[in-house]
Design an enzyme around this catalytic site. Structure first.
Site, mmCIF file in Angstrom:
data_model
loop_
_atom_site.group_PDB
_atom_site.id
_atom_site.type_symbol
_atom_site.label_atom_id
_atom_site.label_comp_id
_atom_site.label_asym_id
_atom_site.label_seq_id
_atom_site.Cartn_x
_atom_site.Cartn_y
_atom_site.Cartn_z
ATOM 1 N N LYS A 21 8.511 -8.224 14.238
ATOM 2 C CA LYS A 21 7.492 -8.757 13.324
ATOM 3 C C LYS A 21 7.079 -10.137 13.834
ATOM 4 C CE LYS A 21 6.686 -9.719 8.368
ATOM 5 N NZ LYS A 21 7.266 -9.659 6.999
ATOM 6 N N SER A 63 4.658 -7.151 3.402
ATOM 7 C CA SER A 63 3.920 -7.792 4.471
ATOM 8 C C SER A 63 4.280 -7.281 5.864
ATOM 9 C CB SER A 63 4.183 -9.300 4.421
ATOM 10 O OG SER A 63 5.550 -9.577 4.674
ATOM 11 N N SER A 95 8.990 -6.890 1.202
ATOM 12 C CA SER A 95 8.230 -6.634 2.427
ATOM 13 C C SER A 95 8.900 -5.800 3.509
ATOM 14 C CB SER A 95 7.794 -7.950 3.048
ATOM 15 O OG SER A 95 6.697 -8.451 2.346
HETATM 16 N N1 GLN Z 1 4.345 -8.909 -1.846
HETATM 17 C C1 GLN Z 1 5.197 -10.039 -2.077
HETATM 18 C C2 GLN Z 1 4.436 -11.321 -1.843
HETATM 19 O O1 GLN Z 1 3.285 -11.242 -1.526
HETATM 20 C C3 GLN Z 1 6.421 -9.974 -1.200
HETATM 21 C C4 GLN Z 1 6.118 -10.325 0.202
HETATM 22 C C5 GLN Z 1 7.355 -10.395 1.046
HETATM 23 O O2 GLN Z 1 8.382 -9.803 0.724
HETATM 24 N N2 GLN Z 1 7.262 -11.158 2.116
HETATM 25 O O3 GLN Z 1 4.967 -12.390 -1.985
#
Ligand code: GLN
Length: 484
Positions: free
Chosen positions: A76, A151, A175
Protein backbone atom coordinates in the site's frame (compact mmCIF):
# COMPACT_ATOMS: atom_id res chain seq x y z
CA UNK A 1 0.73 -19.18 -11.89
CA UNK A 2 -1.33 -16.07 -11.14
CA UNK A 3 -4.20 -18.03 -9.62
CA UNK A 4 -2.10 -19.69 -6.92
CA UNK A 5 -2.14 -18.77 -3.25
CA UNK A 6 1.07 -17.93 -1.41
CA UNK A 7 1.10 -21.41 0.13
CA UNK A 8 0.88 -22.92 -3.38
CA UNK A 9 3.47 -20.54 -4.85
CA UNK A 10 5.81 -21.27 -1.99
CA UNK A 11 5.51 -25.01 -2.68
CA UNK A 12 6.03 -24.44 -6.44
CA UNK A 13 9.15 -22.37 -5.84
CA UNK A 14 10.53 -24.94 -3.39
CA UNK A 15 9.91 -27.77 -5.88
CA UNK A 16 11.66 -25.80 -8.64
CA UNK A 17 8.53 -25.75 -10.83
CA UNK A 18 9.24 -22.09 -11.61
CA UNK A 19 11.68 -19.46 -10.44
CA UNK A 20 10.82 -16.27 -8.64
CA UNK A 21 12.02 -14.38 -11.70
CA UNK A 22 9.57 -16.26 -13.97
CA UNK A 23 6.74 -15.73 -11.51
CA UNK A 24 7.56 -12.05 -11.10
CA UNK A 25 7.75 -11.48 -14.86
CA UNK A 26 4.39 -13.12 -15.42
CA UNK A 27 2.73 -10.95 -12.76
CA UNK A 28 4.36 -7.78 -14.09
CA UNK A 29 2.88 -8.67 -17.48
CA UNK A 30 -0.56 -9.07 -15.94
CA UNK A 31 -0.19 -5.73 -14.21
CA UNK A 32 0.71 -4.11 -17.52
CA UNK A 33 -2.31 -5.71 -19.16
CA UNK A 34 -4.94 -5.13 -16.48
CA UNK A 35 -3.87 -2.19 -14.37
CA UNK A 36 -5.00 0.48 -16.85
CA UNK A 37 -8.60 -0.73 -16.43
CA UNK A 38 -8.41 -1.09 -12.65
CA UNK A 39 -6.04 1.67 -11.49
CA UNK A 40 -4.95 -0.54 -8.59
CA UNK A 41 -1.29 0.51 -8.70
CA UNK A 42 0.06 4.05 -8.37
CA UNK A 43 3.62 2.92 -9.06
CA UNK A 44 4.86 -0.34 -10.58
CA UNK A 45 8.41 -1.17 -9.48
CA UNK A 46 9.59 -3.51 -12.26
CA UNK A 47 13.29 -2.99 -11.62
CA UNK A 48 13.10 -3.46 -7.87
CA UNK A 49 10.89 -6.54 -8.38
CA UNK A 50 13.21 -8.22 -10.86
CA UNK A 51 16.32 -7.61 -8.81
CA UNK A 52 14.62 -8.88 -5.64
CA UNK A 53 13.37 -11.92 -7.58
CA UNK A 54 16.87 -12.76 -8.81
CA UNK A 55 18.23 -12.31 -5.28
CA UNK A 56 15.50 -14.64 -3.99
CA UNK A 57 16.37 -17.27 -6.59
CA UNK A 58 20.02 -17.00 -5.57
CA UNK A 59 19.10 -17.33 -1.90
CA UNK A 60 17.16 -20.47 -2.74
CA UNK A 61 20.14 -21.93 -4.62
CA UNK A 62 22.16 -21.41 -1.46
CA UNK A 63 19.58 -23.32 0.55
CA UNK A 64 18.49 -20.30 2.57
CA UNK A 65 14.93 -19.79 1.35
CA UNK A 66 12.04 -19.43 3.79
CA UNK A 67 8.35 -19.91 2.98
CA UNK A 68 7.96 -16.36 1.62
CA UNK A 69 11.23 -16.16 -0.31
CA UNK A 70 10.60 -15.21 -3.92
CA UNK A 71 6.87 -14.66 -3.41
CA UNK A 72 5.61 -11.33 -4.83
CA UNK A 73 3.64 -8.76 -2.85
CA UNK A 74 2.33 -5.24 -3.41
CA UNK A 75 2.71 -2.50 -0.80
CA UNK A 76 0.00 0.00 0.00
CA UNK A 77 1.40 3.40 -0.91
CA UNK A 78 1.23 4.50 2.73
CA UNK A 79 4.34 2.45 3.61
CA UNK A 80 7.65 4.21 3.03
CA UNK A 81 9.79 2.40 0.47
CA UNK A 82 13.43 3.36 0.11
CA UNK A 83 14.10 5.09 -3.19
CA UNK A 84 10.52 4.61 -4.42
CA UNK A 85 7.75 7.20 -4.54
CA UNK A 86 5.51 7.01 -1.48
CA UNK A 87 2.50 9.20 -2.27
CA UNK A 88 -0.10 8.18 0.33
CA UNK A 89 -2.64 8.77 -2.45
CA UNK A 90 -2.06 12.52 -2.19
CA UNK A 91 -0.86 15.31 -4.40
CA UNK A 92 0.92 16.48 -1.25
CA UNK A 93 3.40 13.60 -1.54
CA UNK A 94 3.23 13.04 -5.30
CA UNK A 95 6.95 13.67 -5.60
CA UNK A 96 8.08 12.20 -2.27
CA UNK A 97 10.74 9.52 -2.65
CA UNK A 98 11.09 7.89 0.75
CA UNK A 99 14.67 7.76 2.04
CA UNK A 100 14.06 4.59 4.09
CA UNK A 101 11.83 1.52 4.36
CA UNK A 102 8.96 1.16 6.82
CA UNK A 103 9.55 -1.65 9.32
CA UNK A 104 6.84 -3.73 7.62
CA UNK A 105 8.57 -3.35 4.25
CA UNK A 106 11.93 -4.13 5.83
CA UNK A 107 10.56 -7.30 7.42
CA UNK A 108 8.91 -8.55 4.23
CA UNK A 109 12.11 -7.81 2.31
CA UNK A 110 14.07 -9.73 4.91
CA UNK A 111 11.74 -12.70 4.38
CA UNK A 112 12.75 -12.53 0.69
CA UNK A 113 9.49 -11.17 -0.71
CA UNK A 114 9.42 -9.34 -4.03
CA UNK A 115 7.76 -5.91 -4.23
CA UNK A 116 5.73 -5.50 -7.44
CA UNK A 117 4.67 -1.93 -6.74
CA UNK A 118 2.74 0.54 -4.62
CA UNK A 119 -1.04 0.33 -4.53
CA UNK A 120 -3.66 3.02 -4.86
CA UNK A 121 -5.50 4.21 -1.77
CA UNK A 122 -7.77 6.94 -0.47
CA UNK A 123 -5.74 10.05 0.24
CA UNK A 124 -4.00 9.63 3.62
CA UNK A 125 -6.19 6.53 4.12
CA UNK A 126 -9.34 8.59 4.56
CA UNK A 127 -12.23 6.90 2.82
CA UNK A 128 -14.27 3.76 2.29
CA UNK A 129 -14.42 3.61 -1.51
CA UNK A 130 -11.00 4.61 -2.84
CA UNK A 131 -12.65 7.56 -4.57
CA UNK A 132 -10.59 10.05 -2.54
CA UNK A 133 -7.29 9.24 -4.25
CA UNK A 134 -5.38 11.96 -6.08
CA UNK A 135 -4.62 9.23 -8.64
CA UNK A 136 -8.27 8.52 -9.37
CA UNK A 137 -10.68 5.80 -8.29
CA UNK A 138 -9.98 2.06 -8.36
CA UNK A 139 -12.45 -0.39 -9.90
CA UNK A 140 -13.68 -3.58 -8.29
CA UNK A 141 -12.58 -6.63 -10.34
CA UNK A 142 -15.90 -8.38 -9.59
CA UNK A 143 -17.84 -5.58 -11.24
CA UNK A 144 -16.10 -2.64 -12.83
CA UNK A 145 -18.98 -0.31 -11.96
CA UNK A 146 -18.45 -0.98 -8.26
CA UNK A 147 -15.98 0.48 -5.78
CA UNK A 148 -13.37 -1.88 -4.31
CA UNK A 149 -13.83 -0.38 -0.83
CA UNK A 150 -11.27 1.75 0.92
CA UNK A 151 -8.92 2.95 1.95
CA UNK A 152 -6.78 -0.06 0.89
CA UNK A 153 -8.80 -0.34 -2.33
CA UNK A 154 -5.83 -0.68 -4.68
CA UNK A 155 -4.40 -3.51 -2.59
CA UNK A 156 -7.74 -5.34 -2.57
CA UNK A 157 -8.37 -4.88 -6.31
CA UNK A 158 -4.84 -6.01 -7.17
CA UNK A 159 -5.19 -9.25 -5.18
CA UNK A 160 -8.74 -9.94 -6.39
CA UNK A 161 -7.68 -9.47 -10.03
CA UNK A 162 -4.76 -11.86 -9.44
CA UNK A 163 -2.16 -9.21 -10.23
CA UNK A 164 -0.39 -10.13 -6.98
CA UNK A 165 -0.95 -12.99 -4.53
CA UNK A 166 -1.11 -10.57 -1.59
CA UNK A 167 -0.76 -6.95 -0.56
CA UNK A 168 -0.32 -4.92 2.57
CA UNK A 169 -3.04 -2.66 3.92
CA UNK A 170 -3.65 -0.41 6.88
CA UNK A 171 -6.78 -0.20 8.96
CA UNK A 172 -7.78 2.82 11.04
CA UNK A 173 -11.53 2.19 10.98
CA UNK A 174 -11.94 -0.73 8.60
CA UNK A 175 -9.56 -0.16 5.69
CA UNK A 176 -8.24 -3.73 5.55
CA UNK A 177 -11.46 -5.57 6.42
CA UNK A 178 -13.94 -3.56 4.33
CA UNK A 179 -12.04 -3.71 1.00
CA UNK A 180 -11.28 -7.39 1.71
CA UNK A 181 -15.03 -7.95 2.11
CA UNK A 182 -16.00 -5.97 -0.99
CA UNK A 183 -13.40 -7.76 -3.14
CA UNK A 184 -13.89 -11.33 -1.83
CA UNK A 185 -10.57 -11.58 0.06
CA UNK A 186 -9.30 -12.50 3.48
CA UNK A 187 -7.71 -9.64 5.43
CA UNK A 188 -6.69 -9.19 9.03
CA UNK A 189 -6.29 -6.08 11.13
CA UNK A 190 -4.08 -7.13 14.02
CA UNK A 191 -4.29 -5.99 17.63
CA UNK A 192 -3.09 -2.41 18.05
CA UNK A 193 0.66 -2.62 18.71
CA UNK A 194 1.17 -6.02 17.06
CA UNK A 195 2.62 -4.63 13.80
CA UNK A 196 5.05 -1.70 13.80
CA UNK A 197 3.75 1.64 12.55
CA UNK A 198 7.26 2.95 11.91
CA UNK A 199 7.47 4.29 8.37
CA UNK A 200 3.71 3.91 7.86
CA UNK A 201 2.42 7.42 7.18
CA UNK A 202 0.22 8.37 10.15
CA UNK A 203 -3.47 9.10 9.81
CA UNK A 204 -4.86 8.58 13.34
CA UNK A 205 -2.00 7.16 15.38
CA UNK A 206 -4.04 5.61 18.20
CA UNK A 207 -6.09 3.61 15.67
CA UNK A 208 -3.79 2.85 12.69
CA UNK A 209 -2.58 -0.72 12.27
CA UNK A 210 -1.03 -2.50 9.29
CA UNK A 211 -1.87 -6.01 8.13
CA UNK A 212 -2.15 -8.31 5.10
CA UNK A 213 -4.82 -8.79 2.42
CA UNK A 214 -4.62 -12.15 0.70
CA UNK A 215 -6.64 -14.99 -0.76
CA UNK A 216 -6.87 -17.23 2.29
CA UNK A 217 -6.46 -17.29 6.06
CA UNK A 218 -3.43 -19.52 5.58
CA UNK A 219 -1.74 -16.85 3.45
CA UNK A 220 -2.63 -14.17 6.01
CA UNK A 221 -1.08 -16.35 8.74
CA UNK A 222 2.15 -16.67 6.76
CA UNK A 223 2.30 -12.92 6.11
CA UNK A 224 1.31 -11.76 9.58
CA UNK A 225 4.03 -13.94 11.08
CA UNK A 226 6.57 -12.05 8.97
CA UNK A 227 5.08 -8.57 9.55
CA UNK A 228 4.45 -8.68 13.30
CA UNK A 229 6.85 -8.13 16.15
CA UNK A 230 8.32 -5.62 18.55
CA UNK A 231 9.96 -2.55 17.08
CA UNK A 232 11.80 -0.18 19.41
CA UNK A 233 11.23 2.60 16.84
CA UNK A 234 7.46 2.52 17.44
CA UNK A 235 6.66 3.47 21.02
CA UNK A 236 3.27 1.72 20.86
CA UNK A 237 4.68 -1.52 19.49
CA UNK A 238 4.17 -4.37 21.96
CA UNK A 239 7.09 -6.46 23.16
CA UNK A 240 5.50 -9.88 23.05
CA UNK A 241 6.63 -12.95 21.11
CA UNK A 242 5.03 -13.57 17.71
CA UNK A 243 3.25 -16.94 17.76
CA UNK A 244 3.50 -19.41 14.90
CA UNK A 245 0.20 -18.46 13.26
CA UNK A 246 0.45 -21.26 10.70
CA UNK A 247 0.84 -23.92 13.38
CA UNK A 248 -2.48 -22.86 14.96
CA UNK A 249 -4.53 -23.06 11.74
CA UNK A 250 -5.74 -26.64 11.98
CA UNK A 251 -6.95 -26.70 15.56
CA UNK A 252 -10.49 -28.09 15.82
CA UNK A 253 -13.20 -25.54 16.61
CA UNK A 254 -15.10 -27.84 18.94
CA UNK A 255 -16.31 -25.87 21.91
CA UNK A 256 -15.47 -22.49 20.39
CA UNK A 257 -18.00 -19.91 21.59
CA UNK A 258 -19.06 -17.38 18.96
CA UNK A 259 -21.12 -14.34 19.94
CA UNK A 260 -23.51 -12.60 17.55
CA UNK A 261 -24.06 -8.99 18.65
CA UNK A 262 -27.69 -8.05 18.10
CA UNK A 263 -26.57 -4.52 17.15
CA UNK A 264 -24.76 -5.93 14.08
CA UNK A 265 -27.91 -7.50 12.65
CA UNK A 266 -30.40 -4.65 12.91
CA UNK A 267 -31.54 -1.76 10.80
CA UNK A 268 -29.33 -0.83 7.86
CA UNK A 269 -28.10 -4.36 7.18
CA UNK A 270 -28.92 -5.54 3.67
CA UNK A 271 -31.14 -8.64 3.72
CA UNK A 272 -29.06 -10.65 1.25
CA UNK A 273 -25.86 -9.88 3.19
CA UNK A 274 -27.62 -11.00 6.38
CA UNK A 275 -28.59 -14.31 4.72
CA UNK A 276 -25.02 -15.01 3.57
CA UNK A 277 -23.73 -14.27 7.06
CA UNK A 278 -26.37 -16.55 8.63
CA UNK A 279 -25.35 -19.36 6.27
CA UNK A 280 -21.71 -18.90 7.34
CA UNK A 281 -22.70 -19.07 11.01
CA UNK A 282 -24.51 -22.34 10.24
CA UNK A 283 -21.21 -23.73 8.89
CA UNK A 284 -19.52 -22.75 12.14
CA UNK A 285 -22.11 -24.75 14.04
CA UNK A 286 -21.22 -27.75 11.85
CA UNK A 287 -17.58 -27.19 12.74
CA UNK A 288 -18.46 -27.60 16.40
CA UNK A 289 -18.82 -24.00 17.53
CA UNK A 290 -21.52 -22.88 19.95
CA UNK A 291 -23.32 -19.71 18.92
CA UNK A 292 -24.64 -17.23 21.50
CA UNK A 293 -26.56 -13.97 21.22
CA UNK A 294 -24.71 -11.08 22.80
CA UNK A 295 -25.01 -7.31 22.94
CA UNK A 296 -22.54 -4.48 22.33
CA UNK A 297 -24.88 -1.72 23.53
CA UNK A 298 -22.70 1.28 22.62
CA UNK A 299 -22.24 0.30 18.96
CA UNK A 300 -24.32 3.27 17.76
CA UNK A 301 -21.79 5.64 19.35
CA UNK A 302 -18.76 4.26 17.51
CA UNK A 303 -19.06 6.33 14.33
CA UNK A 304 -19.68 9.66 16.07
CA UNK A 305 -16.76 9.02 18.47
CA UNK A 306 -14.48 7.95 15.64
CA UNK A 307 -15.30 11.03 13.58
CA UNK A 308 -14.07 13.20 16.43
CA UNK A 309 -10.99 11.18 17.43
CA UNK A 310 -9.70 10.32 13.93
CA UNK A 311 -9.98 13.90 12.57
CA UNK A 312 -8.45 15.28 15.80
CA UNK A 313 -5.43 13.02 15.44
CA UNK A 314 -5.18 13.64 11.69
CA UNK A 315 -5.24 17.41 12.16
CA UNK A 316 -2.18 17.02 14.35
CA UNK A 317 -0.40 14.37 12.22
CA UNK A 318 -0.93 16.25 8.96
CA UNK A 319 0.37 19.57 10.33
CA UNK A 320 3.85 18.55 9.19
CA UNK A 321 2.83 18.78 5.52
CA UNK A 322 3.39 22.49 5.17
CA UNK A 323 5.51 22.80 2.04
CA UNK A 324 8.58 23.46 4.18
CA UNK A 325 9.24 20.39 6.30
CA UNK A 326 7.33 18.01 4.05
CA UNK A 327 5.21 17.91 0.97
CA UNK A 328 4.07 19.93 -2.00
CA UNK A 329 5.17 23.57 -2.15
CA UNK A 330 3.17 26.14 -4.14
CA UNK A 331 4.83 28.22 -6.84
CA UNK A 332 6.08 31.72 -6.07
CA UNK A 333 4.64 32.36 -2.62
CA UNK A 334 4.16 36.05 -1.73
CA UNK A 335 5.09 35.54 1.90
CA UNK A 336 5.24 32.84 4.55
CA UNK A 337 1.50 32.72 5.21
CA UNK A 338 0.79 32.46 1.50
CA UNK A 339 3.34 29.62 1.28
CA UNK A 340 1.62 27.64 4.03
CA UNK A 341 -1.95 28.25 2.98
CA UNK A 342 -1.52 27.73 -0.74
CA UNK A 343 0.78 24.71 -0.36
CA UNK A 344 -1.73 23.00 1.92
CA UNK A 345 -4.79 24.03 -0.10
CA UNK A 346 -3.21 22.73 -3.30
CA UNK A 347 -1.71 19.58 -1.76
CA UNK A 348 -4.74 18.20 0.11
CA UNK A 349 -7.97 17.00 -1.51
CA UNK A 350 -11.48 17.82 -0.22
CA UNK A 351 -11.96 14.90 2.22
CA UNK A 352 -8.59 15.44 3.90
CA UNK A 353 -9.30 19.17 4.15
CA UNK A 354 -12.71 18.47 5.69
CA UNK A 355 -11.18 16.22 8.35
CA UNK A 356 -8.38 18.64 9.22
CA UNK A 357 -11.02 21.34 9.72
CA UNK A 358 -13.24 19.10 11.86
CA UNK A 359 -10.27 17.93 13.94
CA UNK A 360 -8.87 21.40 14.47
CA UNK A 361 -12.31 22.58 15.59
CA UNK A 362 -12.80 19.62 17.95
CA UNK A 363 -9.45 20.25 19.62
CA UNK A 364 -9.79 24.01 19.92
CA UNK A 365 -9.97 25.69 23.33
CA UNK A 366 -13.52 25.77 24.62
CA UNK A 367 -14.64 22.77 22.55
CA UNK A 368 -12.13 20.19 23.74
CA UNK A 369 -14.28 18.98 26.66
CA UNK A 370 -17.46 18.90 24.60
CA UNK A 371 -16.01 16.84 21.73
CA UNK A 372 -12.61 15.24 22.15
CA UNK A 373 -12.91 14.38 25.84
CA UNK A 374 -16.45 13.11 25.33
CA UNK A 375 -15.33 10.94 22.41
CA UNK A 376 -12.54 9.45 24.54
CA UNK A 377 -15.11 8.59 27.24
CA UNK A 378 -17.26 6.86 24.63
CA UNK A 379 -14.20 5.00 23.45
CA UNK A 380 -13.85 3.56 26.95
CA UNK A 381 -17.53 2.50 27.01
CA UNK A 382 -17.10 0.73 23.68
CA UNK A 383 -14.01 -1.02 24.94
CA UNK A 384 -15.88 -2.10 28.08
CA UNK A 385 -18.68 -3.58 25.91
CA UNK A 386 -16.11 -5.82 24.23
CA UNK A 387 -14.50 -6.77 27.55
CA UNK A 388 -17.87 -7.93 28.83
CA UNK A 389 -18.58 -9.83 25.63
CA UNK A 390 -15.24 -11.64 25.79
CA UNK A 391 -16.06 -12.80 29.30
CA UNK A 392 -18.77 -14.92 27.61
CA UNK A 393 -17.43 -15.77 24.15
CA UNK A 394 -14.13 -16.48 22.33
CA UNK A 395 -15.01 -14.71 19.09
CA UNK A 396 -17.57 -12.22 17.88
CA UNK A 397 -19.00 -12.65 14.37
CA UNK A 398 -21.11 -10.49 12.10
CA UNK A 399 -21.12 -8.81 8.71
CA UNK A 400 -18.01 -6.79 7.80
CA UNK A 401 -20.03 -4.23 5.87
CA UNK A 402 -23.79 -3.58 5.84
CA UNK A 403 -23.93 -3.90 2.03
CA UNK A 404 -21.88 -5.40 -0.77
CA UNK A 405 -19.78 -3.05 -2.92
CA UNK A 406 -21.74 0.03 -3.98
CA UNK A 407 -21.41 1.78 -7.33
CA UNK A 408 -18.70 4.30 -8.14
CA UNK A 409 -20.09 7.78 -7.53
CA UNK A 410 -23.04 6.49 -5.49
CA UNK A 411 -22.02 7.93 -2.10
CA UNK A 412 -19.27 10.31 -3.03
CA UNK A 413 -21.28 13.48 -2.44
CA UNK A 414 -22.71 12.32 0.85
CA UNK A 415 -19.97 11.93 3.48
CA UNK A 416 -22.37 10.82 6.24
CA UNK A 417 -23.74 7.88 4.21
CA UNK A 418 -20.18 7.00 3.27
CA UNK A 419 -19.11 7.09 6.95
CA UNK A 420 -21.98 4.74 7.88
CA UNK A 421 -20.55 1.98 5.70
CA UNK A 422 -17.92 1.41 8.44
CA UNK A 423 -20.49 0.83 11.19
CA UNK A 424 -19.30 -2.72 12.01
CA UNK A 425 -15.56 -2.18 11.72
CA UNK A 426 -14.82 1.10 13.50
CA UNK A 427 -15.52 0.01 17.09
CA UNK A 428 -12.83 -2.67 16.73
CA UNK A 429 -10.17 0.00 16.14
CA UNK A 430 -11.48 2.13 19.00
CA UNK A 431 -10.99 -0.89 21.29
CA UNK A 432 -7.61 -1.87 19.74
CA UNK A 433 -8.85 -5.41 18.99
CA UNK A 434 -7.93 -7.73 16.10
CA UNK A 435 -10.52 -8.23 13.35
CA UNK A 436 -10.58 -10.41 10.25
CA UNK A 437 -12.81 -10.45 7.19
CA UNK A 438 -13.34 -13.54 5.04
CA UNK A 439 -15.54 -14.16 2.00
CA UNK A 440 -18.79 -16.06 2.69
CA UNK A 441 -20.93 -15.62 -0.42
CA UNK A 442 -22.20 -13.23 -3.05
CA UNK A 443 -25.09 -10.92 -3.73
CA UNK A 444 -25.34 -11.07 -7.51
CA UNK A 445 -21.71 -10.79 -8.63
CA UNK A 446 -20.54 -8.89 -5.57
CA UNK A 447 -18.83 -10.64 -2.61
CA UNK A 448 -20.02 -10.67 1.02
CA UNK A 449 -17.59 -10.61 3.95
CA UNK A 450 -17.94 -12.12 7.42
CA UNK A 451 -16.11 -10.29 10.18
CA UNK A 452 -14.56 -12.16 13.10
CA UNK A 453 -13.45 -10.08 16.08
CA UNK A 454 -11.15 -11.43 18.80
CA UNK A 455 -9.79 -10.40 22.16
CA UNK A 456 -6.44 -8.58 22.25
CA UNK A 457 -3.73 -10.74 20.67
CA UNK A 458 -6.20 -13.46 19.62
CA UNK A 459 -4.98 -13.39 16.00
CA UNK A 460 -4.27 -17.14 16.16
CA UNK A 461 -7.87 -17.81 17.07
CA UNK A 462 -9.20 -15.60 14.24
CA UNK A 463 -6.95 -17.17 11.62
CA UNK A 464 -7.73 -20.66 12.89
CA UNK A 465 -11.49 -20.03 12.72
CA UNK A 466 -11.22 -18.55 9.21
CA UNK A 467 -9.01 -21.39 7.99
CA UNK A 468 -11.33 -24.12 9.24
CA UNK A 469 -14.24 -22.46 7.44
CA UNK A 470 -12.17 -22.21 4.26
CA UNK A 471 -11.45 -25.92 4.42
CA UNK A 472 -15.14 -26.78 4.10
CA UNK A 473 -16.20 -23.98 1.71
CA UNK A 474 -14.82 -22.57 -1.54
CA UNK A 475 -15.87 -18.89 -1.60
CA UNK A 476 -12.26 -17.82 -1.09
CA UNK A 477 -11.17 -19.72 -4.22
CA UNK A 478 -13.55 -17.89 -6.59
CA UNK A 479 -11.92 -15.66 -9.17
CA UNK A 480 -13.55 -12.65 -10.83
CA UNK A 481 -14.50 -14.02 -14.28
CA UNK A 482 -12.79 -11.22 -16.21
CA UNK A 483 -9.49 -12.00 -14.44
CA UNK A 484 -9.49 -15.79 -14.35
N1 GLN B 1 -13.38 4.70 6.23
C1 GLN B 1 -12.74 5.12 7.45
C2 GLN B 1 -12.24 6.53 7.31
O1 GLN B 1 -12.43 7.10 6.27
C3 GLN B 1 -11.62 4.18 7.81
C4 GLN B 1 -10.43 4.39 6.96
C5 GLN B 1 -9.27 3.55 7.41
O2 GLN B 1 -9.43 2.54 8.08
N2 GLN B 1 -8.08 4.02 7.07
O3 GLN B 1 -11.67 7.08 8.22
Amino acid sequence: MHDKTIAQLSAGLAAGEFSSEELTRSLLERIEQFNPGLNAFITVTDDVALSQARAADERRRQGQAGPLTGVPIAQKDIFCTDGVRTSCGSRMLDRFIAPYNATVVEKLNAAGMVMLGKTNMDEFAMGSSNENSFYGPVRNPWDLDAVPGGSSGGSAAAVAARLTPAATGTDTGGSIRQPAALCGLTGIKPTYGRVSRWGMIAYASSLDQGGPLARSAEDCALLLGAMAGFDPRDSTSVDRPVPDYVAALDRPLTGLKIGLPKEYFGEGLDGAVARAVAAAIAEYRKLGATVLDISLPNTHLAIPAYYVIAPAECSSNLARFDGVRYGHRCDQPKDLLDLYTRSRAEGFGPEVTRRILVGTFALSAGYYDAYYLKAQQIRRLISNDFQQAFAQVDLIAGPTSPTVAFNLGEKVDDPITMYLSDIYTIAVNLAGLPGLSLPVGFVGQRPVGLQLIGHHFAEECLLNAAHRYQQITDWHTRTPPAFA
